[in-house]
Write a protein that holds these residues in place. Structure first.
Motif, PDB file in Angstrom:
ATOM      1  N   TYR A 154       0.867  -1.167   0.000  1.00 23.37           N
ATOM      2  CA  TYR A 154       0.000   0.000   0.000  1.00 23.37           C
ATOM      3  C   TYR A 154       0.909   1.222   0.000  1.00 23.37           C
ATOM      4  CZ  TYR A 154      -3.796  -3.095   1.404  1.00 23.37           C
ATOM      5  OH  TYR A 154      -4.731  -4.087   1.451  1.00 23.37           O
ATOM      6  N   VAL A 155       0.511   2.266  -0.749  1.00 27.62           N
ATOM      7  CA  VAL A 155       1.338   3.476  -0.832  1.00 27.62           C
ATOM      8  C   VAL A 155       0.442   4.686  -0.602  1.00 27.62           C
ATOM      9  CG1 VAL A 155       3.024   4.743  -2.241  1.00 27.62           C
ATOM     10  CG2 VAL A 155       2.660   2.305  -2.664  1.00 27.62           C
ATOM     11  N   GLY A 156       0.897   5.621   0.229  1.00 25.19           N
ATOM     12  CA  GLY A 156       0.122   6.846   0.471  1.00 25.19           C
ATOM     13  C   GLY A 156       1.031   8.057   0.477  1.00 25.19           C
ATOM     14  N   ASP A 157       0.533   9.176  -0.059  1.00 24.02           N
ATOM     15  CA  ASP A 157       1.337  10.405  -0.054  1.00 24.02           C
ATOM     16  C   ASP A 157       1.466  10.986   1.347  1.00 24.02           C
ATOM     17  OD1 ASP A 157       1.988  10.371  -2.712  1.00 24.02           O
ATOM     18  OD2 ASP A 157       0.154  11.416  -3.315  1.00 24.02           O
ATOM     19  N   GLY A 187      23.605  -1.395  12.009  1.00 23.54           N
ATOM     20  CA  GLY A 187      22.814  -0.360  11.346  1.00 23.54           C
ATOM     21  C   GLY A 187      22.219   0.686  12.268  1.00 23.54           C
ATOM     22  N   VAL A 188      22.192   1.898  11.719  1.00 22.87           N
ATOM     23  CA  VAL A 188      21.685   3.051  12.467  1.00 22.87           C
ATOM     24  C   VAL A 188      20.213   3.257  12.101  1.00 22.87           C
ATOM     25  CG1 VAL A 188      21.996   5.540  12.808  1.00 22.87           C
ATOM     26  CG2 VAL A 188      23.995   4.065  12.389  1.00 22.87           C
ATOM     27  N   LEU A 189      19.386   3.473  13.106  1.00 22.96           N
ATOM     28  CA  LEU A 189      17.939   3.618  12.877  1.00 22.96           C
ATOM     29  C   LEU A 189      17.629   4.835  11.999  1.00 22.96           C
ATOM     30  CD1 LEU A 189      16.553   2.737  16.415  1.00 22.96           C
ATOM     31  CD2 LEU A 189      16.836   1.257  14.424  1.00 22.96           C
ATOM     32  N   ARG A 190      16.537   4.730  11.245  1.00 18.35           N
ATOM     33  CA  ARG A 190      16.144   5.817  10.347  1.00 18.35           C
ATOM     34  C   ARG A 190      14.749   6.299  10.722  1.00 18.35           C
ATOM     35  NH1 ARG A 190      18.295   1.822   6.086  1.00 18.35           N
ATOM     36  NH2 ARG A 190      20.336   2.704   5.651  1.00 18.35           N
ATOM     37  N   LYS A 191      14.547   7.597  10.579  1.00 22.84           N
ATOM     38  CA  LYS A 191      13.198   8.149  10.813  1.00 22.84           C
ATOM     39  C   LYS A 191      12.298   7.826   9.628  1.00 22.84           C
ATOM     40  CE  LYS A 191      14.481  12.313  13.290  1.00 22.84           C
ATOM     41  NZ  LYS A 191      14.278  13.753  13.252  1.00 22.84           N
ATOM     42  N   ILE A 192      11.014   7.820   9.892  1.00 21.87           N
ATOM     43  CA  ILE A 192      10.020   7.585   8.836  1.00 21.87           C
ATOM     44  C   ILE A 192       9.358   8.935   8.587  1.00 21.87           C
ATOM     45  CG2 ILE A 192       7.889   6.317   8.282  1.00 21.87           C
ATOM     46  CD1 ILE A 192       9.012   4.104  10.179  1.00 21.87           C
ATOM     47  N   GLU A 193       9.841   9.647   7.533  1.00 17.67           N
ATOM     48  CA  GLU A 193       9.414  11.059   7.416  1.00 17.67           C
ATOM     49  C   GLU A 193       9.261  11.548   5.984  1.00 17.67           C
ATOM     50  OE1 GLU A 193      12.487  13.189   9.475  1.00 17.67           O
ATOM     51  OE2 GLU A 193      14.087  12.445   8.188  1.00 17.67           O
ATOM     52  N   THR A 194       9.809  10.823   4.993  1.00 10.26           N
ATOM     53  CA  THR A 194       9.804  11.342   3.625  1.00 10.26           C
ATOM     54  C   THR A 194       8.745  10.641   2.776  1.00 10.26           C
ATOM     55  OG1 THR A 194      12.187  11.538   3.865  1.00 10.26           O
ATOM     56  CG2 THR A 194      11.318  11.790   1.633  1.00 10.26           C
ATOM     57  N   PRO A 195       7.728  11.376   2.298  1.00 10.67           N
ATOM     58  CA  PRO A 195       6.692  10.712   1.506  1.00 10.67           C
ATOM     59  C   PRO A 195       7.210  10.260   0.131  1.00 10.67           C
ATOM     60  CG  PRO A 195       6.342  13.101   1.593  1.00 10.67           C
ATOM     61  CD  PRO A 195       7.506  12.806   2.475  1.00 10.67           C
ATOM     62  N   PRO A 196       6.559   9.313  -0.518  1.00  8.13           N
ATOM     63  CA  PRO A 196       5.371   8.626  -0.030  1.00  8.13           C
ATOM     64  C   PRO A 196       5.714   7.587   1.049  1.00  8.13           C
ATOM     65  CG  PRO A 196       5.997   7.735  -2.159  1.00  8.13           C
ATOM     66  CD  PRO A 196       6.927   8.881  -1.891  1.00  8.13           C
ATOM     67  N   PHE A 197       4.660   7.108   1.717  1.00  6.91           N
ATOM     68  CA  PHE A 197       4.818   6.120   2.783  1.00  6.91           C
ATOM     69  C   PHE A 197       4.279   4.766   2.304  1.00  6.91           C
ATOM     70  CE2 PHE A 197       4.502  10.314   4.653  1.00  6.91           C
ATOM     71  CZ  PHE A 197       5.639  10.330   5.442  1.00  6.91           C
ATOM     72  N   TYR A 198       4.886   3.714   2.802  1.00  4.16           N
ATOM     73  CA  TYR A 198       4.571   2.361   2.313  1.00  4.16           C
ATOM     74  C   TYR A 198       4.148   1.460   3.480  1.00  4.16           C
ATOM     75  CZ  TYR A 198       7.275   3.821  -1.789  1.00  4.16           C
ATOM     76  OH  TYR A 198       7.741   4.488  -2.900  1.00  4.16           O
ATOM     77  N   ALA A 199       3.204   0.566   3.203  1.00  4.49           N
ATOM     78  CA  ALA A 199       2.806  -0.446   4.198  1.00  4.49           C
ATOM     79  C   ALA A 199       2.793  -1.816   3.520  1.00  4.49           C
ATOM     80  CB  ALA A 199       1.420  -0.127   4.748  1.00  4.49           C
ATOM     81  N   TYR A 200       3.440  -2.775   4.148  1.00  2.00           N
ATOM     82  CA  TYR A 200       3.470  -4.146   3.611  1.00  2.00           C
ATOM     83  C   TYR A 200       2.776  -5.065   4.621  1.00  2.00           C
ATOM     84  CZ  TYR A 200       5.247  -8.209   1.095  1.00  2.00           C
ATOM     85  OH  TYR A 200       5.344  -9.364   0.346  1.00  2.00           O
ATOM     86  N   PRO A 201       1.613  -5.621   4.266  1.00  3.64           N
ATOM     87  CA  PRO A 201       0.924  -6.526   5.197  1.00  3.64           C
ATOM     88  C   PRO A 201       1.806  -7.732   5.498  1.00  3.64           C
ATOM     89  CG  PRO A 201      -0.450  -5.998   3.283  1.00  3.64           C
ATOM     90  CD  PRO A 201       0.931  -5.516   2.973  1.00  3.64           C
TER      91      PRO A 201
END
Ligand SMILES: Cc1cc2nc3c(=O)[nH]c(=O)nc-3n(C[C@H](O)[C@H](O)[C@H](O)COP(=O)(O)OP(=O)(O)OC[C@H]3O[C@@H](n4cnc5c(N)ncnc54)[C@H](O)[C@@H]3O)c2cc1C
Length: 449
Positions: A318-321, A366-380
């Motif tokens: 799923y992808v959302g702006d 690995g260094v953690l990354r923020k979730i901030e740059t659109p688009p956003f993705y969801a994988y069930p």
């Protein structure tokens, strides 16, 4: 009459057959299905090996002792240390032996579960089985019989295993020993219900012959079992995808996992088998891996578990702006999802995750990354059971043991049908690795028996 009978033609069975003929034995290998290969040929082709030339070329310092430490840690120290030690000491020789048999290895990949340094060596899994089979059959000392399911083990009055009975009723004796290499039981619903009821709603992907036959045959003559309560699924499987495609581990590139309530539920950097347990405990046994474009761009189309682009093309994401738009698509309350991500981003910035203690992308890397740059993705994502990784108790020479620790003479076992090696959880590459390492050990020991 042959010297050695091998039951099952996956990686463990063909490795055993090759080692047995190299040890001077004649071999009959029985395969239940029309084609040999089993789960091995379907697998991701990852092997956990330490101290190889490929690692050295990539500047990775590794060796048997670090591998031993990692395997014991991942297995939560309930694994049989003697089996783990045997694997660690034998894996480099086995790697060279596989190369001599014509198996090709690709450069080591970094993202894997339970490894403190990169040590996943990949092969084409079907080629691995084909190469072992071709090499084993070369000298004409192996008879291969497909569509020939072994049903029972034959024993002498003193308990020594003397041969096998096929489903057809035919009986065959072995001069020396029988090796069980019949794989796990991920395709046996009754056994799964008995040993892993918590995975009842998972997806099951394994070779069609993985029905626990060898395990049942050996226990019926007194073999002991190990690790039966540690069957685990792998997190990251799309719930409606029942192909043998591997799981997706976007979490190991920085995604978070949320449940249907929009809440995180786990430290996403831990073994994907432990993530499997965690997702099965969530509502509907399902969650979503959520990431942004920055994380999506770090996907790797050469590595199945990190190939985001192909899954996007297949319409599995799923992808959302905006996060709100994404939340609507996956039927999660938008305010909750936005709040969960804001909270997580705050933890990344502060370098402290008080909810679940996540410090890295995967294991200790690995260094953690923020979730901030659109688009956003969801994988069930739910869990998939690829294998059962528990079973017959063996000693370091692959002899099958009874509960009192005594050997069942004439009986060896290798591969997924055996327990004790993984303990409570599994390191990427250690199941296929176990199949070839202990297959070789079983073949050598049976030839010498
Ligand atoms: C999709 C998938 C991906 C995986 N990826 C990885 C990975 O990347 N790395 C990793 O380490 N592990 C992986 N695994 C697990 C790993 O592949 C297996 O644990 C391992 O290959 C098992 O090898 P085996 O030879 O013991 O069993 P199998 O390869 O399953 O072979 C057993 C054979 O025995 C035959 N058989 C069964 N019963 C009988 C009988 N009664 N008589 C005669 N023959 C019989 C079966 O038909 C089969 O051919 C994966 C598994 C799957 C399914």
């Amino acid at each position: 009459m042959s010297d050695v009978i091998v039951v099952g033609g996956g990686a463990a069975g063909w490795a055993a057959a090759l080692a047995a003929v190299q040890g001077g034995a004649s071999v009959v290998l029985f395969e239940k299905l029309a084609e040999s290969g089993g789960s091995s040929a379907l697998s991701g082709g990852c092997l956990a090996l330490a101290g190889t030339d490929l690692q050295a070329a990539q500047g990775v310092a590794d060796g048997p002792d670090l591998l031993f430490k990692d395997l014991c840690e991942v297995g939560q120290h309930v694994n049989d240390a003697a089996l783990v030690r045997t694997y660690c000491d034998a894996q480099l020789t086995t790697y060279d032996w596989l190369k001599e048999a014509g198996v090709g290895f690709s450069p080591v990949i970094e993202t894997a579960s339970g490894q403190s340094v990169p040590r996943v060596h990949t092969v084409d899994p079907a080629d691995l089985v084909r190469a072992l089979k071709a090499m084993a059959e070369q000298g004409g000392r192996v008879v291969y019989r497909s569509n020939a399911a072994v049903k029972n083990l034959l024993s002498a009055p003193d308990g020594r295993v003397t041969g096998v009975q096929l489903e057809s009723g035919q009986e065959l004796l072995a001069n020396k020993s029988v090796i069980i290499a019949s794989g796990g039981f991920a395709k046996n619903p009754e056994m799964l219900n008995q040993y892993a009821p918590q995975y009842a709603e998972a997806v099951f992907v394994a070779g069609a012959g993985s029905q626990g036959d060898g395990l049942c045959m050996a226990t019926s003559i007194g073999a002991d079992l190990r690790d039966m309560n540690y069957v685990k699924g792998t997190f990251g499987k799309h719930p409606t995808d029942e192909t043998n495609d591997h799981s997706l581990q976007a979490v190991y590139k920085g995604a978070i996992a949320v449940n249907q309530d929009g809440q995180r539920f786990v430290d996403e950097s831990i073994s994907y088998k432990l993530l499997g347990d965690a997702v099965m405990a969530q509502p509907w046994h399902t969650g979503y891996q959520i990431m942004d474009q920055g994380i999506f761009d770090t996907g790797d189309d050469r590595v199945r578990i990190l190939d985001f682009g192909r899954r996007l093309e297949e319409g599995l994401f799923y992808v959302g702006d905006t996060l709100e738009e994404l939340a609507t698509q996956i039927e999660i309350d938008a305010d909750t999802l936005v709040a969960t991500i804001a909270r997580y981003n705050g933890y990344v910035e502060a370098g402290n995750d008080p909810d679940f203690g996540r410090e890295h992308l995967v294991h200790q890397h690995g260094v953690l990354r923020k979730i901030e740059t659109p688009p956003f993705y969801a994988y069930p994502s739910t869990a998939v059971v690829f294998g059962t990784y528990c079973g017959l108790r063996i000693d370091p020479h692959a002899h099958v043991l009874r509960a009192d620790g005594s050997r069942i003479d004439g009986l060896f076992a290798a591969g997924e049908v055996t327990g004790g090696f993984h303990g409570a959880a599994y390191m990427t590459g250690s199941a296929l690795g176990k199949a070839v390492v202990f297959g070789k050990i079983a073949g050598e020991a049976a030839a010498a028996s």
